[in-house]
Design an enzyme around this catalytic site. Structure first.
Site, mmCIF file in Angstrom:
data_model
loop_
_atom_site.group_PDB
_atom_site.id
_atom_site.type_symbol
_atom_site.label_atom_id
_atom_site.label_comp_id
_atom_site.label_asym_id
_atom_site.label_seq_id
_atom_site.Cartn_x
_atom_site.Cartn_y
_atom_site.Cartn_z
ATOM 1 N N GLY A 1 -13.404 14.740 53.942
ATOM 2 C CA GLY A 1 -13.224 13.072 53.940
ATOM 3 C C GLY A 1 -11.901 12.578 53.660
ATOM 4 O O GLY A 1 -11.675 11.064 53.701
ATOM 5 N N ASP B 1 -18.703 14.747 61.489
ATOM 6 C CA ASP B 1 -18.899 15.934 61.520
ATOM 7 C C ASP B 1 -20.067 16.947 61.460
ATOM 8 O O ASP B 1 -20.714 16.106 60.736
ATOM 9 C CB ASP B 1 -18.776 16.210 59.574
ATOM 10 C CG ASP B 1 -17.626 17.863 59.425
ATOM 11 O OD1 ASP B 1 -19.006 18.876 59.390
ATOM 12 O OD2 ASP B 1 -16.574 17.821 59.253
ATOM 13 N N LYS C 1 -5.437 21.089 63.931
ATOM 14 C CA LYS C 1 -4.697 21.315 63.078
ATOM 15 C C LYS C 1 -5.279 23.058 64.475
ATOM 16 O O LYS C 1 -5.742 22.997 64.594
ATOM 17 C CB LYS C 1 -5.494 21.889 61.686
ATOM 18 C CG LYS C 1 -5.087 23.302 60.941
ATOM 19 C CD LYS C 1 -5.960 23.251 59.758
ATOM 20 C CE LYS C 1 -6.912 22.941 59.114
ATOM 21 N NZ LYS C 1 -7.243 23.096 57.887
#
EC number: 2.1.1.166
Length: 224
Positions: A60, A93, A177
């Site tokens: 988070g 998630d 990423k």
């Protein structure tokens, strides 16, 4: 024995890491927050009034940063309640994540119908369900086999790109990423097909020995 040495080396690096210490001091859940903050400072990603989706958000720290940044921006808007963010943050998630004030969290998989529907139900109707910024710090569980790990990372990059393509406003942006290894050039080419502007970033908080790199796409190309 080698594995134990590796674990000890990682632990030593972790305990002496200035970004780990800074995150603990400033109340962030992971050192990864400083990767996002540096890129945000350079590229001015987060602006007042934005709707931002954080893919693969646990634990988070990126959502924490976005919330804090939008709250800071909200101070100059008299219509925003004191201490509240000037914008909307949606996090998702497959792993659980502790609550963060003013962040809407969904535990689910955005690739599956149920998870995607829950996420889309939170998107602003006024913007036809489109968002300003999609963030993804998703990474696979590493096997130590470079080719396999790069393939898994490339898959995560592609699903983040697919989500962003479907949900971003025309002037929106996607930050993900990646691993700068096998398959990276193909991810860059995929970005160039979708975005007018594509750039790579290697923030200081990203360890020098890591192949980790961040890819930023801005402004969607019109569909052909």
């Amino acid at each position: 024995m080698a594995k134990n040495k590796f674990n000890k080396s990682w632990l030593q690096d972790h305990l002496t890491d200035p970004y780990v210490k800074m995150a603990q001091k400033e109340g962030y859940r992971a050192r990864a927050v400083y990767k996002l903050s540096e890129i945000d400072e350079q590229d001015h990603l987060i602006k007042a009034g934005m709707t931002i989706v954080d893919l693969g958000s646990a634990p988070g720290s990126w959502s924490q940063y976005v919330r804090n940044r939008l709250t800071e921006l909200g101070k100059s808007n008299p219509k925003i309640e004191s201490g509240k963010p000037d914008g909307q943050i949606i996090a998702i998630d497959i792993l659980p994540m502790e609550d963060i004030a003013d962040v809407s969290f969904i535990q689910g998989d955005f690739r599956e119908e149920e998870g995607l529907a829950a996420l889309e139900a939170l998107l602003p109707k006024s913007a036809e369900g489109k968002v300003d910024l999609v963030l993804s710090d998703m990474a696979p569980n590493l096997s130590g086999v470079g080719v396999a790990d790069s393939a898994r990372m490339a898959f995560l990059a592609e699903i983040a790109l697919d989500f962003a393509t479907a949900h971003l406003k025309p002037e929106g942006a996607l930050l993900i990423k990646c691993f700068n290894g096998s398959g990276y050039s193909q991810i860059v080419e995929s970005f160039k097909k979708v975005f007018k502007t594509v750039a790579s970033r290697k923030p200081k908080a990203s360890r020098a020995k890591s192949s980790e790199i961040f890819l930023l796409g801005k402004n969607l190309k019109p569909p052909k």
